[in-house]
Design a protein around this motif. Structure first.
Motif, PDB file in Angstrom:
ATOM      1  N   ALA A  44      44.828  25.612  40.902  1.00  0.00           N
ATOM      2  CA  ALA A  44      45.809  24.729  40.250  1.00  0.00           C
ATOM      3  C   ALA A  44      45.134  23.469  39.718  1.00  0.00           C
ATOM      4  O   ALA A  44      45.448  23.017  38.605  1.00  0.00           O
ATOM      5  CB  ALA A  44      46.930  24.367  41.224  1.00  0.00           C
ATOM      6  N   ALA A  84      43.480  32.271  33.893  1.00  0.00           N
ATOM      7  CA  ALA A  84      43.504  33.595  34.511  1.00  0.00           C
ATOM      8  C   ALA A  84      42.087  34.152  34.660  1.00  0.00           C
ATOM      9  O   ALA A  84      41.761  34.774  35.678  1.00  0.00           O
ATOM     10  CB  ALA A  84      44.381  34.547  33.699  1.00  0.00           C
ATOM     11  N   ALA A 126      46.348  29.546  29.298  1.00  0.00           N
ATOM     12  CA  ALA A 126      46.818  30.610  30.198  1.00  0.00           C
ATOM     13  C   ALA A 126      45.734  31.659  30.429  1.00  0.00           C
ATOM     14  O   ALA A 126      45.453  32.028  31.580  1.00  0.00           O
ATOM     15  CB  ALA A 126      48.091  31.253  29.644  1.00  0.00           C
ATOM     16  N   GLU A 148      43.141  24.446  36.609  1.00  0.00           N
ATOM     17  CA  GLU A 148      44.044  24.643  35.473  1.00  0.00           C
ATOM     18  C   GLU A 148      44.549  23.313  34.918  1.00  0.00           C
ATOM     19  O   GLU A 148      44.672  23.141  33.706  1.00  0.00           O
ATOM     20  CB  GLU A 148      45.215  25.542  35.875  1.00  0.00           C
ATOM     21  N   GLU A 191      52.138  35.954  32.336  1.00  0.00           N
ATOM     22  CA  GLU A 191      53.161  35.374  33.213  1.00  0.00           C
ATOM     23  C   GLU A 191      53.164  33.860  33.197  1.00  0.00           C
ATOM     24  O   GLU A 191      54.192  33.237  33.442  1.00  0.00           O
ATOM     25  CB  GLU A 191      52.941  35.846  34.655  1.00  0.00           C
ATOM     26  N   THR A 192      52.024  33.235  32.906  1.00  0.00           N
ATOM     27  CA  THR A 192      51.932  31.776  33.038  1.00  0.00           C
ATOM     28  C   THR A 192      51.948  31.029  31.724  1.00  0.00           C
ATOM     29  O   THR A 192      52.004  29.804  31.734  1.00  0.00           O
ATOM     30  CB  THR A 192      50.656  31.364  33.800  1.00  0.00           C
ATOM     31  N   GLY A 193      51.882  31.717  30.612  1.00  0.00           N
ATOM     32  CA  GLY A 193      51.858  30.985  29.353  1.00  0.00           C
ATOM     33  C   GLY A 193      52.086  31.899  28.173  1.00  0.00           C
ATOM     34  O   GLY A 193      52.263  33.104  28.339  1.00  0.00           O
ATOM     35  N   GLU A 204      48.396  38.024  34.521  1.00  0.00           N
ATOM     36  CA  GLU A 204      48.560  36.636  34.960  1.00  0.00           C
ATOM     37  C   GLU A 204      48.713  35.699  33.768  1.00  0.00           C
ATOM     38  O   GLU A 204      49.543  34.787  33.792  1.00  0.00           O
ATOM     39  CB  GLU A 204      47.361  36.192  35.793  1.00  0.00           C
TER      40      GLU A 204
END
Length: 141
Positions: A14, A43, A39, A17, A129-131, A126
């Motif tokens: 985190a 990942a 994103a 990122e 899912e995140t961006g 991933e």
């Protein structure tokens, strides 16, 4: 110690990122085309954290204005000793907007390519899912 180095050595995905710019470009040592976007880059970094063992930064080098850094590392991947360098450029807000990785020797780079190839479905999932869906070329370009 630089916050990026601290985040990586703490394996804090985190925090890593949070240091990435939205428009970061990641250039892999084993893929022909760079990956664009936060994103997919985040990942990929999580995937690398899964495949690297015994990861250690040996030294960091910075230019006087602090916008460019080189972090020299060692690790093990699939039983192969790898040596590499993360070359980072930081934007005006202090976020990483250019991230290039180089590794050696060739046998370790090949092991890294195989290990990351095995991770790529999870990496793509991933990232989705995140961006926003970034153009995600295959791990070998």
């Amino acid at each position: 110690m630089h916050p990026f180095r601290t985040a990586v050595e703490d394996r804090d995905a985190a925090a890593i990122e949070a240091l990435l710019a939205d428009d970061v470009v990641f250039t892999s040592p084993v893929a022909f085309k760079p990956y664009a976007g936060k994103a997919i880059t985040a990942a990929i970094i999580r995937g690398v954290m899964r495949v690297f063992e015994d990861f250690t930064y040996e030294r960091e080098i910075a230019n006087p204005d602090g916008r460019d850094h080189a972090f020299v590392f060692t690790a093990t991947v699939a039983g192969r000793q790898i040596q590499g360098c993360d070359f980072l450029h930081f934007d005006d807000e202090g976020r990483i907007d250019d991230f290039t990785v180089m590794v050696r020797p060739l046998s370790a780079a090949q092991a890294l390519s195989e290990a990351m190839g095995a991770q790529f479905e999870q990496i793509a999932r991933e990232a989705a899912e995140t961006g926003p869906r970034a153009a995600a070329p295959s791990p070998l370009g």
